[in-house]
Enzyme design. Structure first.
Site, PDB file in Angstrom:
ATOM      1  N   TYR A   1      -1.576   0.369  10.126  1.00  0.00           N
ATOM      2  CA  TYR A   1      -1.812  -0.338   8.864  1.00  0.00           C
ATOM      3  C   TYR A   1      -0.566  -0.284   7.973  1.00  0.00           C
ATOM      4  CZ  TYR A   1      -3.494  -1.206   4.144  1.00  0.00           C
ATOM      5  OH  TYR A   1      -3.629  -1.678   2.866  1.00  0.00           O
TER       6      TYR A   1
ATOM      7  N   THR B   1       0.813  -1.204   0.000  1.00  0.00           N
ATOM      8  CA  THR B   1       0.000   0.000   0.000  1.00  0.00           C
ATOM      9  C   THR B   1       0.853   1.263   0.000  1.00  0.00           C
ATOM     10  OG1 THR B   1      -1.470   1.312   1.401  1.00  0.00           O
ATOM     11  CG2 THR B   1      -0.097  -0.255   2.529  1.00  0.00           C
TER      12      THR B   1
END
Ligand code: UDP
Length: 329
Positions: free
Chosen positions: A141, A117
């Protein structure tokens, strides 16, 4: 053609990738615990229900199926949730990847495409982001995904396991045939929320911050069509099967769109009014995140086909109307 294990293949990007793998002549086995995915999205290969943290179940699967390579999507992927509940993010994302890689190493498997990501980059400035930008994630995250990237490098050193880490920007859109699409619970992403407002399922969409240093004051993101993302995964897999060395690549369109531009374009595409309310900035949201996808283009001979905002919204709208008509939020 190869048999591919797709962890998280019942999810948004995983299911679109399974469809394109199938179209490219590969066979896939989907492994998913259905905590976030949908059984009805598994249409292109056999399904094994299981948790990616369950090394025993993974080993049994690898004993039974002659898998050649893995595309590893199974993970939790909400920034806000990761801040509130970091433990579960470390457990599922880091623990799950560790259990998977160990099972692969124990079975002599050495090719992994990994779902990473742009959240690994952290707070960034105005420029487009290339892979040489130093990763400095600002939320659990992003930190867990960066930990997995580093774990992959360690497994390469120890076992010769090659990998392609794909750092996605903002995945959006849906399969133009309407076979699969986006359905998150809870939904926090801008485009489905805007389409909910267009459908009348929500009263209005909130604009989180209108005082950013951008042209119209709202935050800018790089939206990439999920089918372009899926195509890049198939290319990355073929690259590893052909013997290519490990790489980390950004996947984005290279173009930015502001929150206000997304809403305007959604009004045009849907022909519906969309009410907005101004809201404070969302904690942790940078002003602008736009990819430089040049390396992915070169290494994978890949480019975006459907990632202009109009096509993303048209495909998403078709899916959204079909999936959510008559369903309350
Ligand atoms: N956003 C917004 N209203 C919403 C949801 C999102 O203004 O209801 C903004 C968010 O602050 C960000 C952009 O839209 O600037 C994209 O957010 P999304 O959650 O879709 O993806 P992210 O960039 O956080 O991964």
């Amino acid at each position: 053609m190869a048999k591919i294990l797709v962890t998280g293949g019942a999810g948004f990007i995983g299911s679109h990738t399974a469809k394109l793998l199938n179209r490219a002549g590969h066979r896939c086995v989907v492994y998913d615990n259905l905590s976030r995915g949908h059984l009805e999205f598994v249409k292109w290969g056999p399904f094994r229900q299981g948790d990616v943290r369950d090394g025993g179940a993974l080993c049994r699967l690898l004993d039974m199926e002659k898998i050649e390579a893995v595309i590893h999507f199974a993970a939790l992927a909400y920034v806000g949730e990761s801040v509130i509940a970091p433990g579960v993010y470390y457990d599922v994302n880091v623990g799950g990847t560790c259990a998977l890689l160990q099972a692969l190493a124990d079975h002599g498997l050495d090719k992994v495409v990994f779902s990473s990501t742009c959240a690994v980059y952290g707070e960034l400035s105005d420029k487009s982001i290339g892979e040489l930008t130093k990763p400095e994630p600002i939320n659990p995250y992003g930190i867990t995904k960066l930990a997995c990237e580093r774990m992959l490098s360690d497994f390469e050193r120890a076992y010769g396991m090659r990998h392609v880490c794909l750092r996605y920007f903002n995945a959006a859109g849906a399969d133009p045939d309407g076979e699969v699409g986006e359905d998150h619970m809870p939904e926090t992403h801008l485009i489905p929320l805007v389409l909910d407002a267009a459908m009348g399922r929500r009263h209005a969409v909130s604009i989180f911050g209108d005082d950013y240093k951008t042209a119209d004051g709202t935050a800018v993101r790089d939206y990439i069509h999920v089918c372009d993302l899926a195509a890049a995964h198939v290319r990355a897999l073929d690259y590893l099967l052909a013997g290519g060395p490990s790489r980390t690549l950004n996947l984005g369109s290279g173009r930015g769109a502001s929150v206000a531009e997304v809403i305007d374009e959604a009004r045009r595409v849907t022909g519906r009014p969309i009410s907005v309310v101004q809201a404070p900035r969302r904690p942790g949201d940078p002003a602008r995140l736009v990819a430089d996808p040049g390396a992915a283009g070169e290494v994978l001979s890949w480019s975006c086909r459907r990632s202009d905002l109009g096509t993303i919204l048209r495909d998403a709208w078709r899916w959204h109307e079909q999936r959510f008509s008559g369903r309350v939020v």
